[in-house]
Scaffold this motif. Sequence first.
Motif, mmCIF file in Angstrom:
data_model
loop_
_atom_site.group_PDB
_atom_site.id
_atom_site.type_symbol
_atom_site.label_atom_id
_atom_site.label_comp_id
_atom_site.label_asym_id
_atom_site.label_seq_id
_atom_site.Cartn_x
_atom_site.Cartn_y
_atom_site.Cartn_z
ATOM 1 N N SER A 8 19.800 36.837 20.320
ATOM 2 C CA SER A 8 20.828 37.706 20.906
ATOM 3 C C SER A 8 22.097 36.917 21.177
ATOM 4 O O SER A 8 22.108 35.679 21.155
ATOM 5 C CB SER A 8 20.291 38.301 22.217
ATOM 6 N N ASP A 9 23.175 37.640 21.396
ATOM 7 C CA ASP A 9 24.420 37.074 21.939
ATOM 8 C C ASP A 9 24.941 35.889 21.121
ATOM 9 O O ASP A 9 25.064 34.767 21.608
ATOM 10 C CB ASP A 9 24.211 36.693 23.400
ATOM 11 N N VAL A 10 25.269 36.182 19.867
ATOM 12 C CA VAL A 10 25.837 35.168 18.977
ATOM 13 C C VAL A 10 27.296 34.900 19.336
ATOM 14 O O VAL A 10 27.776 33.769 19.285
ATOM 15 C CB VAL A 10 25.714 35.612 17.511
ATOM 16 N N VAL A 20 20.039 28.433 14.146
ATOM 17 C CA VAL A 20 18.893 29.252 14.540
ATOM 18 C C VAL A 20 18.198 29.830 13.312
ATOM 19 O O VAL A 20 16.962 29.775 13.190
ATOM 20 C CB VAL A 20 19.354 30.361 15.499
ATOM 21 N N LEU A 21 18.971 30.377 12.386
ATOM 22 C CA LEU A 21 18.379 30.954 11.180
ATOM 23 C C LEU A 21 17.693 29.887 10.330
ATOM 24 O O LEU A 21 16.626 30.137 9.749
ATOM 25 C CB LEU A 21 19.455 31.677 10.370
ATOM 26 N N LEU A 38 27.448 40.417 18.648
ATOM 27 C CA LEU A 38 27.785 39.558 17.519
ATOM 28 C C LEU A 38 29.178 38.957 17.649
ATOM 29 O O LEU A 38 29.464 37.945 17.002
ATOM 30 C CB LEU A 38 27.697 40.364 16.216
ATOM 31 N N VAL A 39 30.028 39.559 18.460
ATOM 32 C CA VAL A 39 31.454 39.239 18.453
ATOM 33 C C VAL A 39 31.934 38.715 19.808
ATOM 34 O O VAL A 39 31.215 38.750 20.799
ATOM 35 C CB VAL A 39 32.272 40.480 18.059
ATOM 36 N N ASP A 40 33.194 38.234 19.786
ATOM 37 C CA ASP A 40 33.947 37.742 20.958
ATOM 38 C C ASP A 40 33.615 36.293 21.315
ATOM 39 O O ASP A 40 32.452 35.884 21.290
ATOM 40 C CB ASP A 40 33.736 38.613 22.199
ATOM 41 N N PHE A 41 34.663 35.536 21.644
ATOM 42 C CA PHE A 41 34.624 34.204 22.270
ATOM 43 C C PHE A 41 34.514 33.035 21.303
ATOM 44 O O PHE A 41 34.688 31.887 21.707
ATOM 45 C CB PHE A 41 33.520 34.109 23.335
ATOM 46 N N ALA A 42 34.227 33.251 20.037
ATOM 47 C CA ALA A 42 34.315 32.223 18.996
ATOM 48 C C ALA A 42 34.864 32.906 17.738
ATOM 49 O O ALA A 42 34.778 34.129 17.600
ATOM 50 C CB ALA A 42 32.967 31.561 18.740
ATOM 51 N N PRO A 43 35.450 32.147 16.807
ATOM 52 C CA PRO A 43 36.317 32.753 15.788
ATOM 53 C C PRO A 43 35.649 33.324 14.544
ATOM 54 O O PRO A 43 36.358 33.758 13.627
ATOM 55 C CB PRO A 43 37.246 31.597 15.406
ATOM 56 N N TRP A 44 34.317 33.345 14.477
ATOM 57 C CA TRP A 44 33.659 33.790 13.250
ATOM 58 C C TRP A 44 33.023 35.171 13.398
ATOM 59 O O TRP A 44 31.955 35.424 12.836
ATOM 60 C CB TRP A 44 32.597 32.790 12.822
ATOM 61 N N GLU A 50 28.825 39.649 8.686
ATOM 62 C CA GLU A 50 28.448 39.583 7.274
ATOM 63 C C GLU A 50 27.071 38.944 7.095
ATOM 64 O O GLU A 50 26.258 39.407 6.283
ATOM 65 C CB GLU A 50 29.492 38.773 6.501
ATOM 66 N N LYS A 51 26.807 37.896 7.855
ATOM 67 C CA LYS A 51 25.518 37.209 7.745
ATOM 68 C C LYS A 51 24.370 38.141 8.147
ATOM 69 O O LYS A 51 23.344 38.219 7.451
ATOM 70 C CB LYS A 51 25.517 35.969 8.631
ATOM 71 N N ILE A 52 24.545 38.845 9.253
ATOM 72 C CA ILE A 52 23.511 39.785 9.717
ATOM 73 C C ILE A 52 23.299 40.896 8.687
ATOM 74 O O ILE A 52 22.162 41.281 8.389
ATOM 75 C CB ILE A 52 23.902 40.377 11.085
ATOM 76 N N ARG A 53 24.390 41.398 8.130
ATOM 77 C CA ARG A 53 24.298 42.461 7.125
ATOM 78 C C ARG A 53 23.635 41.953 5.849
ATOM 79 O O ARG A 53 22.755 42.609 5.288
ATOM 80 C CB ARG A 53 25.685 43.020 6.807
ATOM 81 N N ASP A 54 24.075 40.790 5.370
ATOM 82 C CA ASP A 54 23.551 40.258 4.118
ATOM 83 C C ASP A 54 22.048 39.986 4.192
ATOM 84 O O ASP A 54 21.323 40.145 3.204
ATOM 85 C CB ASP A 54 24.281 38.968 3.734
ATOM 86 N N LEU A 55 21.581 39.566 5.369
ATOM 87 C CA LEU A 55 20.173 39.249 5.551
ATOM 88 C C LEU A 55 19.349 40.457 5.989
ATOM 89 O O LEU A 55 18.132 40.347 6.175
ATOM 90 C CB LEU A 55 20.013 38.119 6.575
ATOM 91 N N ASN A 56 20.020 41.594 6.160
ATOM 92 C CA ASN A 56 19.342 42.838 6.570
ATOM 93 C C ASN A 56 18.526 42.645 7.852
ATOM 94 O O ASN A 56 17.386 43.117 7.961
ATOM 95 C CB ASN A 56 18.429 43.358 5.447
ATOM 96 N N ILE A 57 19.110 41.951 8.819
ATOM 97 C CA ILE A 57 18.444 41.731 10.101
ATOM 98 C C ILE A 57 18.713 42.925 11.005
ATOM 99 O O ILE A 57 19.868 43.217 11.314
ATOM 100 C CB ILE A 57 18.938 40.437 10.768
#
Length: 247
Positions: A8-10, A20-21, A38-44, A50-57
């Motif tokens: 949680s809380d990437v 982690v992955l 997934l968002v806020d506080f770091a720039p990616w 995209e990573k979560i979507r691509d890996l179908n998590i």
Amino acid sequence: MIQIAVFSDVHGNLPALEAVLDDMEKRGIHQKFCLGDLVDFAPWGNEVIEKIRDLNIPCLMGNHDERIAFDIPVVPLPKHSEEETIARFIAIDHSKKQITDDHKRFLSELPFHLQLNYKVGAKHWSLQLVHSSLSSNDTYLYESEDDEVFVDMLEESRSDIIVMGHTHLSFKKRIGNQWAINCGSVGRSKEENRLASYLILTLDEEAISPEIIQLHYPVEKTVRQIRESGIPDYYAGFLRNENVSVL
């Protein structure tokens, strides 16, 4: 035996997520679930999505995901210092400008919570996944809560275990034969060590065995990129544990 990983809380911290992955892959854990933010506080932020979507998590909608997806106004929180309040407004505004429309649409369609049922031998195990609670994705529940708080959630969801994130502080709490667990934070841990945290659940016919995994990652890469982005340096100092609030 079945093993699943829950994280949680990437919060836009791609190097932490990759660590982690990679660890899950080395352990041969193929079933992975994300509890959101997934968002806020770091720039990616975009790259994390995209990573979560691509890996179908499978991923839940955290409170930060919801805010970015639906452009919900930011309100000050009493627990934050003036410095953090100012930084928070700037950081979230940065995400609102940087996250693509396609990714905002993805965030807007995430489920609120998820219940899983695994059969191991003759035993069915029911697992309830939430971002913070059954009714809200913005409720702060800590290990110090009375057992009744978690018992009520377990009874309402008719589950053997409930797993949450949101507070960025991991814990494992056994209540009789049931569990309430916080898997901690991948990208913005509030624990003293600031390591990337996730949960492994091992299910067999007799019991569920939870293990919190905490990992080092190239934090200086994240610190450097924060300082080169439009995100306040407050969040770089936070990852270095430089005398900033952990609330």
